[in-house]
Design a protein around this motif. Structure first.
Motif, PDB file in Angstrom:
ATOM      1  N   LYS A  42       0.837  -1.207   0.000  1.00  0.00           N
ATOM      2  CA  LYS A  42       0.000   0.000   0.000  1.00  0.00           C
ATOM      3  C   LYS A  42       0.873   1.259   0.000  1.00  0.00           C
ATOM      4  N   LEU A  43       1.929   1.263   0.820  1.00  0.00           N
ATOM      5  CA  LEU A  43       2.841   2.408   0.874  1.00  0.00           C
ATOM      6  C   LEU A  43       3.619   2.546  -0.431  1.00  0.00           C
ATOM      7  N   LEU A  44       4.090   1.426  -0.975  1.00  0.00           N
ATOM      8  CA  LEU A  44       4.817   1.462  -2.244  1.00  0.00           C
ATOM      9  C   LEU A  44       3.951   2.099  -3.322  1.00  0.00           C
ATOM     10  N   LEU A  45       2.711   1.652  -3.424  1.00  0.00           N
ATOM     11  CA  LEU A  45       1.825   2.154  -4.473  1.00  0.00           C
ATOM     12  C   LEU A  45       1.376   3.591  -4.235  1.00  0.00           C
ATOM     13  N   SER A  46       1.392   4.050  -2.992  1.00  0.00           N
ATOM     14  CA  SER A  46       1.040   5.452  -2.747  1.00  0.00           C
ATOM     15  C   SER A  46       2.225   6.371  -3.081  1.00  0.00           C
ATOM     16  N   GLU A  47       3.429   5.913  -2.811  1.00  0.00           N
ATOM     17  CA  GLU A  47       4.619   6.727  -3.105  1.00  0.00           C
ATOM     18  C   GLU A  47       4.983   6.673  -4.591  1.00  0.00           C
ATOM     19  N   LEU A  48       4.777   5.525  -5.205  1.00  0.00           N
ATOM     20  CA  LEU A  48       5.087   5.358  -6.628  1.00  0.00           C
ATOM     21  C   LEU A  48       3.780   5.177  -7.403  1.00  0.00           C
ATOM     22  N   ASN A  80       2.576  19.804 -11.357  1.00  0.00           N
ATOM     23  CA  ASN A  80       2.399  18.396 -10.995  1.00  0.00           C
ATOM     24  C   ASN A  80       3.665  17.588 -11.289  1.00  0.00           C
ATOM     25  N   VAL A  81       4.273  17.844 -12.443  1.00  0.00           N
ATOM     26  CA  VAL A  81       5.518  17.154 -12.789  1.00  0.00           C
ATOM     27  C   VAL A  81       6.617  17.552 -11.805  1.00  0.00           C
ATOM     28  N   HIS A  82       6.686  18.831 -11.469  1.00  0.00           N
ATOM     29  CA  HIS A  82       7.687  19.316 -10.504  1.00  0.00           C
ATOM     30  C   HIS A  82       7.526  18.595  -9.162  1.00  0.00           C
ATOM     31  N   SER A  83       6.305  18.483  -8.695  1.00  0.00           N
ATOM     32  CA  SER A  83       6.021  17.800  -7.434  1.00  0.00           C
ATOM     33  C   SER A  83       6.411  16.321  -7.507  1.00  0.00           C
ATOM     34  N   ASP A  84       6.042  15.657  -8.598  1.00  0.00           N
ATOM     35  CA  ASP A  84       6.373  14.236  -8.757  1.00  0.00           C
ATOM     36  C   ASP A  84       7.881  14.022  -8.859  1.00  0.00           C
ATOM     37  N   ILE A  85       8.566  14.890  -9.581  1.00  0.00           N
ATOM     38  CA  ILE A  85      10.027  14.766  -9.700  1.00  0.00           C
ATOM     39  C   ILE A  85      10.687  14.960  -8.346  1.00  0.00           C
ATOM     40  N   ASN A  86      10.208  15.922  -7.557  1.00  0.00           N
ATOM     41  CA  ASN A  86      10.776  16.125  -6.222  1.00  0.00           C
ATOM     42  C   ASN A  86      10.599  14.886  -5.345  1.00  0.00           C
ATOM     43  N   LYS A  87       9.468  14.218  -5.453  1.00  0.00           N
ATOM     44  CA  LYS A  87       9.244  12.981  -4.702  1.00  0.00           C
ATOM     45  C   LYS A  87      10.199  11.894  -5.190  1.00  0.00           C
ATOM     46  N   LEU A  88      10.390  11.780  -6.501  1.00  0.00           N
ATOM     47  CA  LEU A  88      11.306  10.781  -7.047  1.00  0.00           C
ATOM     48  C   LEU A  88      12.756  11.078  -6.664  1.00  0.00           C
ATOM     49  N   ILE A  89      13.106  12.350  -6.544  1.00  0.00           N
ATOM     50  CA  ILE A  89      14.439  12.734  -6.054  1.00  0.00           C
ATOM     51  C   ILE A  89      14.577  12.318  -4.589  1.00  0.00           C
ATOM     52  N   GLU A  90      13.555  12.610  -3.802  1.00  0.00           N
ATOM     53  CA  GLU A  90      13.542  12.247  -2.382  1.00  0.00           C
ATOM     54  C   GLU A  90      13.721  10.733  -2.197  1.00  0.00           C
ATOM     55  N   LEU A  91      13.138   9.946  -3.093  1.00  0.00           N
ATOM     56  CA  LEU A  91      13.241   8.488  -3.024  1.00  0.00           C
ATOM     57  C   LEU A  91      14.559   7.965  -3.594  1.00  0.00           C
ATOM     58  N   GLY A  92      15.350   8.851  -4.205  1.00  0.00           N
ATOM     59  CA  GLY A  92      16.639   8.448  -4.760  1.00  0.00           C
ATOM     60  C   GLY A  92      16.562   7.847  -6.150  1.00  0.00           C
TER      61      GLY A  92
END
Length: 121
Positions: A42-48, A80-92
């Motif tokens: 559930k956490l994996l699918l919410s973050e990704l 939206n892309v900026h927000s998603d990219i920042n999350k993907l950066i945070e996840l490495g």
């Protein structure tokens, strides 16, 4: 090098982090695959989310891009892309160049391993 994303119980994740920390402390930092674990599917699918996975895939295919160019390429709203990219950066999973501030996926491939356990009756 590839990124491997999976679901791992809390204890397994802590043991993996401790092992990596010991390797870094001893100067034997492991080179190889990048591992990212989540405590639950559930956490994996919410973050990704599907949008983030699609963005990761598109960015890996086209290579280094500005966020603006990437948003235009995928036909999505810049914020939206900026927000998603920042999350993907945070996840490495995405890195940003220091000089040009462009983003890129530093992996040859990204694997998402999602194993569903048997239901207990």
């Amino acid at each position: 090098m590839k990124a491997i994303i999976d679901v791992s119980p809390k204890g397994g994740l802590l043991n993996s982090l401790l092992k990596t920390a010991r390797q870094v402390d001893s100067g034997k930092a492991a080179r190889g695959n990048y591992h990212l674990s989540f405590e639950s599917s559930k956490l994996l699918l919410s973050e990704l989310s599907t949008a983030r996975i699609a963005l990761l895939e598109d960015l890996r295919k086209v290579g280094e891009q500005s966020i603006y160019a990437l948003a235009k390429l995928v036909g999505r709203n810049y914020s939206n892309v900026h927000s998603d990219i920042n999350k993907l950066i945070e996840l490495g999973l995405v890195l940003r160049t220091e000089d040009t501030k462009k983003v890129f996926v530093p992996f040859d491939s990204v694997e998402i391993r999602l194993t569903l356990s048997e239901a207990s009756h």
